[in-house]
Design a protein around this motif. Sequence first.
Motif, PDB file in Angstrom:
ATOM      1  N   SER A   1       0.834  -1.199   0.000  1.00  0.00           N
ATOM      2  CA  SER A   1       0.000   0.000   0.000  1.00  0.00           C
ATOM      3  C   SER A   1       0.869   1.249   0.000  1.00  0.00           C
ATOM      4  CB  SER A   1      -0.914  -0.006   1.227  1.00  0.00           C
ATOM      5  OG  SER A   1      -1.423   1.276   1.492  1.00  0.00           O
ATOM      6  N   THR A   2       0.567   2.185  -0.899  1.00  0.00           N
ATOM      7  CA  THR A   2       1.317   3.438  -0.949  1.00  0.00           C
ATOM      8  C   THR A   2       1.195   4.197   0.367  1.00  0.00           C
ATOM      9  OG1 THR A   2       0.873   3.588  -3.324  1.00  0.00           O
ATOM     10  CG2 THR A   2       1.636   5.588  -2.232  1.00  0.00           C
ATOM     11  N   MET A   3       0.018   4.145   0.975  1.00  0.00           N
ATOM     12  CA  MET A   3      -0.186   4.823   2.255  1.00  0.00           C
ATOM     13  C   MET A   3       0.710   4.200   3.337  1.00  0.00           C
ATOM     14  SD  MET A   3      -3.748   5.321   4.400  1.00  0.00           S
ATOM     15  CE  MET A   3      -4.500   6.135   2.987  1.00  0.00           C
ATOM     16  N   GLU A   4       0.806   2.874   3.334  1.00  0.00           N
ATOM     17  CA  GLU A   4       1.659   2.181   4.292  1.00  0.00           C
ATOM     18  C   GLU A   4       3.126   2.538   4.066  1.00  0.00           C
ATOM     19  OE1 GLU A   4       2.928  -2.420   5.490  1.00  0.00           O
ATOM     20  OE2 GLU A   4       1.642  -2.025   3.760  1.00  0.00           O
ATOM     21  N   MET A   5       3.530   2.621   2.805  1.00  0.00           N
ATOM     22  CA  MET A   5       4.911   2.963   2.479  1.00  0.00           C
ATOM     23  C   MET A   5       5.273   4.344   3.009  1.00  0.00           C
ATOM     24  SD  MET A   5       5.102   1.669  -1.479  1.00  0.00           S
ATOM     25  CE  MET A   5       4.432   0.100  -1.988  1.00  0.00           C
ATOM     26  N   ALA A   6       4.398   5.307   2.755  1.00  0.00           N
ATOM     27  CA  ALA A   6       4.660   6.681   3.191  1.00  0.00           C
ATOM     28  C   ALA A   6       4.660   6.786   4.720  1.00  0.00           C
ATOM     29  CB  ALA A   6       3.610   7.613   2.597  1.00  0.00           C
ATOM     30  N   LYS A   7       3.752   6.072   5.359  1.00  0.00           N
ATOM     31  CA  LYS A   7       3.635   6.110   6.818  1.00  0.00           C
ATOM     32  C   LYS A   7       4.877   5.552   7.500  1.00  0.00           C
ATOM     33  CE  LYS A   7       0.843   4.210  10.587  1.00  0.00           C
ATOM     34  NZ  LYS A   7      -0.314   3.327  10.927  1.00  0.00           N
ATOM     35  N   ASN A   8       5.461   4.499   6.908  1.00  0.00           N
ATOM     36  CA  ASN A   8       6.575   3.795   7.541  1.00  0.00           C
ATOM     37  C   ASN A   8       7.951   4.297   7.110  1.00  0.00           C
ATOM     38  OD1 ASN A   8       4.827   2.111   8.953  1.00  0.00           O
ATOM     39  ND2 ASN A   8       4.806   0.563   7.345  1.00  0.00           N
ATOM     40  N   GLN A   9       8.012   5.310   6.266  1.00  0.00           N
ATOM     41  CA  GLN A   9       9.282   5.751   5.701  1.00  0.00           C
ATOM     42  C   GLN A   9      10.292   6.138   6.773  1.00  0.00           C
ATOM     43  OE1 GLN A   9       8.945   8.946   2.885  1.00  0.00           O
ATOM     44  NE2 GLN A   9      11.001   8.658   2.107  1.00  0.00           N
ATOM     45  N   SER A  10       9.884   6.956   7.717  1.00  0.00           N
ATOM     46  CA  SER A  10      10.795   7.408   8.769  1.00  0.00           C
ATOM     47  C   SER A  10      11.232   6.254   9.662  1.00  0.00           C
ATOM     48  CB  SER A  10      10.117   8.496   9.616  1.00  0.00           C
ATOM     49  OG  SER A  10      10.946   8.897  10.683  1.00  0.00           O
ATOM     50  N   ALA A  11      10.285   5.401  10.063  1.00  0.00           N
ATOM     51  CA  ALA A  11      10.604   4.269  10.940  1.00  0.00           C
ATOM     52  C   ALA A  11      11.540   3.293  10.239  1.00  0.00           C
ATOM     53  CB  ALA A  11       9.314   3.572  11.367  1.00  0.00           C
ATOM     54  N   ALA A  12      11.325   3.071   8.933  1.00  0.00           N
ATOM     55  CA  ALA A  12      12.174   2.140   8.189  1.00  0.00           C
ATOM     56  C   ALA A  12      13.606   2.659   8.119  1.00  0.00           C
ATOM     57  CB  ALA A  12      11.608   1.929   6.783  1.00  0.00           C
ATOM     58  N   ARG A  13      13.774   3.952   7.891  1.00  0.00           N
ATOM     59  CA  ARG A  13      15.117   4.521   7.800  1.00  0.00           C
ATOM     60  C   ARG A  13      15.837   4.476   9.148  1.00  0.00           C
ATOM     61  NH1 ARG A  13      13.824   9.525   3.615  1.00  0.00           N
ATOM     62  NH2 ARG A  13      14.453   8.392   1.732  1.00  0.00           N
ATOM     63  N   GLU A  14      15.102   4.712  10.225  1.00  0.00           N
ATOM     64  CA  GLU A  14      15.710   4.630  11.559  1.00  0.00           C
ATOM     65  C   GLU A  14      16.123   3.196  11.878  1.00  0.00           C
ATOM     66  OE1 GLU A  14      16.620   6.954  13.785  1.00  0.00           O
ATOM     67  OE2 GLU A  14      16.183   8.334  12.139  1.00  0.00           O
ATOM     68  N   SER A  15      15.274   2.248  11.534  1.00  0.00           N
ATOM     69  CA  SER A  15      15.587   0.836  11.766  1.00  0.00           C
ATOM     70  C   SER A  15      16.802   0.413  10.947  1.00  0.00           C
ATOM     71  CB  SER A  15      14.374  -0.020  11.390  1.00  0.00           C
ATOM     72  OG  SER A  15      14.663  -1.399  11.477  1.00  0.00           O
ATOM     73  N   TYR A  16      16.905   0.922   9.733  1.00  0.00           N
ATOM     74  CA  TYR A  16      18.028   0.635   8.831  1.00  0.00           C
ATOM     75  C   TYR A  16      19.340   1.064   9.477  1.00  0.00           C
ATOM     76  CZ  TYR A  16      20.348   0.746   4.174  1.00  0.00           C
ATOM     77  OH  TYR A  16      21.166   0.555   3.084  1.00  0.00           O
ATOM     78  N   LYS A  17      19.384   2.282   9.984  1.00  0.00           N
ATOM     79  CA  LYS A  17      20.613   2.784  10.612  1.00  0.00           C
ATOM     80  C   LYS A  17      20.912   2.050  11.914  1.00  0.00           C
ATOM     81  CE  LYS A  17      20.834   7.422   8.656  1.00  0.00           C
ATOM     82  NZ  LYS A  17      21.040   8.854   8.947  1.00  0.00           N
ATOM     83  N   ARG A  18      19.882   1.771  12.693  1.00  0.00           N
ATOM     84  CA  ARG A  18      20.084   1.084  13.964  1.00  0.00           C
ATOM     85  C   ARG A  18      20.636  -0.316  13.748  1.00  0.00           C
ATOM     86  NH1 ARG A  18      15.552   2.060  15.736  1.00  0.00           N
ATOM     87  NH2 ARG A  18      14.433   0.107  15.324  1.00  0.00           N
ATOM     88  N   ALA A  19      20.103  -1.026  12.762  1.00  0.00           N
ATOM     89  CA  ALA A  19      20.567  -2.378  12.481  1.00  0.00           C
ATOM     90  C   ALA A  19      22.036  -2.382  12.072  1.00  0.00           C
ATOM     91  CB  ALA A  19      19.711  -3.012  11.381  1.00  0.00           C
ATOM     92  N   PHE A  20      22.427  -1.452  11.212  1.00  0.00           N
ATOM     93  CA  PHE A  20      23.826  -1.388  10.789  1.00  0.00           C
ATOM     94  C   PHE A  20      24.734  -0.933  11.935  1.00  0.00           C
ATOM     95  CE2 PHE A  20      22.333  -1.436   6.302  1.00  0.00           C
ATOM     96  CZ  PHE A  20      23.122  -2.490   5.877  1.00  0.00           C
TER      97      PHE A  20
END
Length: 249
Positions: A129-148
């Motif tokens: 869902s495009t709405m889901e993608m936009a909603k999770n954008q910030s959380a996904a980027r934070e998780s990306y950095k935290r994991a690395f």
Amino acid sequence: GGLLTWGGVMIVSFPFSVASAVEAGRHGAKGPVRYSVAMGLLAQVLGVCVVMPAIWIPSFVFGGSLDGPFHPQRPMAGVYTSIPATLLAIGIFVLDPTTAAWRNCAGILGGPLLALLPLVYYLSPTPTSTMEMAKNQSAARESYKRAFLYMAILSLVGWVTLVYVAYTVHGVDAEAVANGLWFQAHPAVKFMTIDTTGFFIATLIYAYLQSVSLLLKTLLLTPVVGPGAALCLAMMEAEAPYQVPKEKQ
């Protein structure tokens, strides 16, 4: 030699655990890059020195989605699935080889069970869902950095440990290290040296496919913090690629 080569494979695998989890779950990705379990099983049969540079990288080039959205939990899923193999590898080198515990560690480490761990990725499905993608954008980027970040710490600890072991055993004698890893090494150690080298080459190719600057950062940091932490730190500095499809907005 065995500890150094096996440790080398583990260190290089840490950033790839996160990267492969994310790339397999990106919106728009297609083909073999999406099937982490199959890649893991192939790696156990053919070796990571073959599968990563010769199969996973081409699959990423032709089927990957460089900036497709992904589930916010995907990066950390890559961290979680690397923990069992790390603990088992530690057990191989600290336990008495005559004990049942050591045999169990060796059996699980060499068996197909670990390759099945990426099945947990399906708990973090690819967003549709495009709405889901936009909603999770910030959380996904934070998780990306935290994991690395977590993987960078783990990789650095492993690198320091290997450097300490190499220095304790061989001192500053580069020839002795080379003999232990290749020229006078057991065939199994030579195979692991090839595995580590092939895996590291795949790491550099993946960095290059992200950007030339990311590759240069990885190369510059590798002598200081080791190959695993180098890629992790470089990936942390880069903003996580995450582009919501405009045509669906």
